[in-house]
Design an enzyme around this catalytic site. Sequence first.
Site, PDB file in Angstrom:
ATOM      1  N   CYS A 309       0.912  -0.970  -0.187  1.00 20.11           N
ATOM      2  CA  CYS A 309       0.032  -0.092  -0.092  1.00 20.11           C
ATOM      3  C   CYS A 309       0.764   1.245   0.045  1.00 20.11           C
ATOM      4  CB  CYS A 309      -0.981   0.061   1.266  1.00 20.11           C
ATOM      5  SG  CYS A 309      -1.250  -1.432   1.907  1.00 20.11           S
ATOM      6  N   ARG A 338       6.466 -11.463   5.253  1.00 21.80           N
ATOM      7  CA  ARG A 338       5.692 -11.345   6.756  1.00 21.80           C
ATOM      8  C   ARG A 338       6.466 -12.289   7.695  1.00 21.80           C
ATOM      9  NH1 ARG A 338      -0.510 -10.159   5.072  1.00 21.80           N
ATOM     10  NH2 ARG A 338      -0.057  -8.317   3.647  1.00 21.80           N
ATOM     11  N   GLN A 356       1.037 -10.941  -3.549  1.00 26.54           N
ATOM     12  CA  GLN A 356      -0.455 -10.601  -3.616  1.00 26.54           C
ATOM     13  C   GLN A 356      -0.910 -10.340  -4.908  1.00 26.54           C
ATOM     14  OE1 GLN A 356      -0.187  -7.794  -0.348  1.00 26.54           O
ATOM     15  NE2 GLN A 356      -1.617  -8.990   0.832  1.00 26.54           N
ATOM     16  N   ASP A 358      -2.495  -7.763  -5.912  1.00 22.62           N
ATOM     17  CA  ASP A 358      -2.933  -6.379  -4.961  1.00 22.62           C
ATOM     18  C   ASP A 358      -3.508  -5.273  -6.056  1.00 22.62           C
ATOM     19  OD1 ASP A 358      -3.467  -5.123  -2.546  1.00 22.62           O
ATOM     20  OD2 ASP A 358      -1.176  -4.872  -2.183  1.00 22.62           O
ATOM     21  N   HIS A 360      -5.037  -1.178  -5.472  1.00 20.86           N
ATOM     22  CA  HIS A 360      -5.690   0.106  -4.575  1.00 20.86           C
ATOM     23  C   HIS A 360      -6.431   0.996  -5.541  1.00 20.86           C
ATOM     24  CE1 HIS A 360      -2.405  -1.450  -2.056  1.00 20.86           C
ATOM     25  NE2 HIS A 360      -3.026  -1.139  -1.131  1.00 20.86           N
ATOM     26  N   LYS A 440     -14.947  -4.185   5.680  1.00 21.40           N
ATOM     27  CA  LYS A 440     -14.396  -5.034   4.520  1.00 21.40           C
ATOM     28  C   LYS A 440     -15.521  -6.370   4.224  1.00 21.40           C
ATOM     29  CE  LYS A 440     -11.774  -8.307   7.407  1.00 21.40           C
ATOM     30  NZ  LYS A 440     -10.587  -9.188   7.490  1.00 21.40           N
ATOM     31  N   HIS A 486      -8.541  -1.005  -0.735  1.00 24.54           N
ATOM     32  CA  HIS A 486      -7.388  -2.026  -1.041  1.00 24.54           C
ATOM     33  C   HIS A 486      -8.218  -3.425  -1.166  1.00 24.54           C
ATOM     34  CE1 HIS A 486      -3.548  -4.183   0.817  1.00 24.54           C
ATOM     35  NE2 HIS A 486      -4.808  -5.269   0.418  1.00 24.54           N
TER      36      HIS A 486
END
Length: 611
Positions: A309, A338, A356, A358, A360, A440, A486
């Site tokens: 992000c 992570r 990911q 991902d 945004h 979410k 996100h």
Amino acid sequence: MQRALSKNLTNNRHGGRMSNKKEDYKSSQLYRIRHSTAHVMAEAVLEMFPDGQVAIGPAIDDGFYYDFDLPRSLTPDDLETIENRMKELIKAKSDFVCEEVSAEDAKDLFKDQVYKLELIEGLESGNLDDDGNPTDEKAPITIYRSGKFVDLCRGPHVENTSQINGQAIKLLNVAGAYWRGDEHRPMLQRIYGTAWESKDELKDHLWKLEEARKRDHRKVGKELDLFSSNDEVGQGLILWHPNGGMIRHQIERYWDDQHIANGYDLIYTPHMGKASLWETSGHLGFYKENMYSPIQIEDQEYYIKPMNCPFHLHVYKSQLRSYRDLPLRFAEKGTVYRYERSGVLHGLMRVRGFTQDDAHHFCRPDQMPDEIDFTLNFSIDMLRAFGFNEFQAYLSTKPEKSVGDEKMWRDAEAALEDTLIRMGIPYEVDAGGGAFYGPKIDLKIKDALGREWQLSTIQFDFNLPERFDLSYIGEDGKEHRPYMVHRALLGSMERFFGVLIEHYAGAFPVWLSPKQVMLIPIADRHNSYAHEVAAKLKKAGLRVSVDDSSDRMNAKIRNAQKQKYPYMLVIGDREMEEGQVALRRRSGENPGAMSVDAFLALALDEIAQKI
RNA sequence: GCCGGCGUAGCUCAAUGGUAGAGCAACCGCCUUGUAAGUGGUAGGUUAUGGGUUCGAUUCCCAUCGUCGGCUCCA
């Protein structure tokens, strides 16, 4: 509409299309059977260990468990002994008798049971139920007796052990479990078991477990040479082998195409960033325990990214944005790292380094409902392309501690729920279960065995736009704060791959298959024709191998079957003379001889249809 | 991280205090095959790693690493 929905959320009234499978299950006879079987098991365990301490033993999906504190570790042999004893206890036809008792009586009754005493105190003070979960109501204290066993329990139970089918129960495994799931509290031994109404249902369930074991992605991954991990590389770090790499390439190619066609911009961002970036984003405040130690570079600290992000926000900030530019959708297959505790790692499903899918989205408040609609639709379309057709959504709403004003939360929650209703996706509300930065939707898919996997997540973020001071220039010429969403659709490439492997048991649809066609010449004299055909098919874009080994045809077929080639093309004298190939499918179906062109057309069509 | 189990050839597994074995795969032959294993041979192991006990350890003990079933957490 939105107001009504918001009210729904506030009151936590689960109406409409919201599913209530959980409530149905809890009031079912099967639930009682399982819960009661847990008691019978506890009775058998206490007979074996008279000084044993019992903790809690609820019914769960597909079965039950009970936690014990025992003088020694249980072995698989113990499980067999316990199970046999349970069957005898069931035959004794004991009644389950419920009594309401005072806290004092309960404490006296369970004076040697430290865990029960703790539960009674929780019940007495009125903020914990008999499973130790928080509750608002002060429930009466009830006990259930069956045989020689007495348990602090809210019930419900079957009336008599004769309602439990001794032929339909089985103890499965022993595992460690912390008292109340708290790692600072004692480690107990948990016995898992399963119970059904009939022997056949038990058999079905055990078959399903066996089938799940057979298609375990770790096993299939080895058999089909898809991926591995390695001691020297490190735990939770995946090596994608050529076969796995080809599948990933196909997934990513489709993913890229779809994103570009649907208004996304593809971006690429680095694997690390300076400490100050993660301070601005807040990750060093609330996510540090999942991040790896910093790297020192010329007196500056850098962190490997656990999320993408902050980088995406900086791409947004790289220029002045107009309300006309929105919505903006930045997508990246971003690889993050992570820290996960060693005990939680699991094949591809839970790893330390993963990519990911991902993105945004940045939009104006008025665009937000459409943006959610789009995102959920896009997500479902994407998952369908990979053969998933059943979905279950989980909507998580505002927790007590949160950022962003009330109205933003209400609007966002309403937009999310509104979309779920419009799309007819069954969902459950997890009231107060959202992250502090926004509500979410998590989407779970059901795989071929009916198991649920969480893949997609669509999250509002009221926090980062604030922290990075994002803005756009509105129609009024003034600065406004954009909404940010996100989202990840497949979740991560690693987990998605794991789910795909298990869903298809390694027999991937042709378009994803790392190997698509195996040519099987019957004798050496057919080899050169086989290579000719292979060259032609390769030129048309198929992934083709030729088995020109000295194996017999039967062995070649067997090997190709085991490697899950969707198409096997047998070539002998007849085919060679006629310029044909004899098709055998992975399914065992045998359409027989056809021209090379006919096969090519058939294969390309099936690839295009993604079957 | 914690509790418990496991770690032997590329893979699947034997052997249990007396210096490790099979099948498959690999490699070299023979066979030239019509829809899920033709056949003979060869090679392959510091028994995860490090320490300890013992005359002797793959076997018993300890530690480390990895892995499996869970707890907790999550993409």
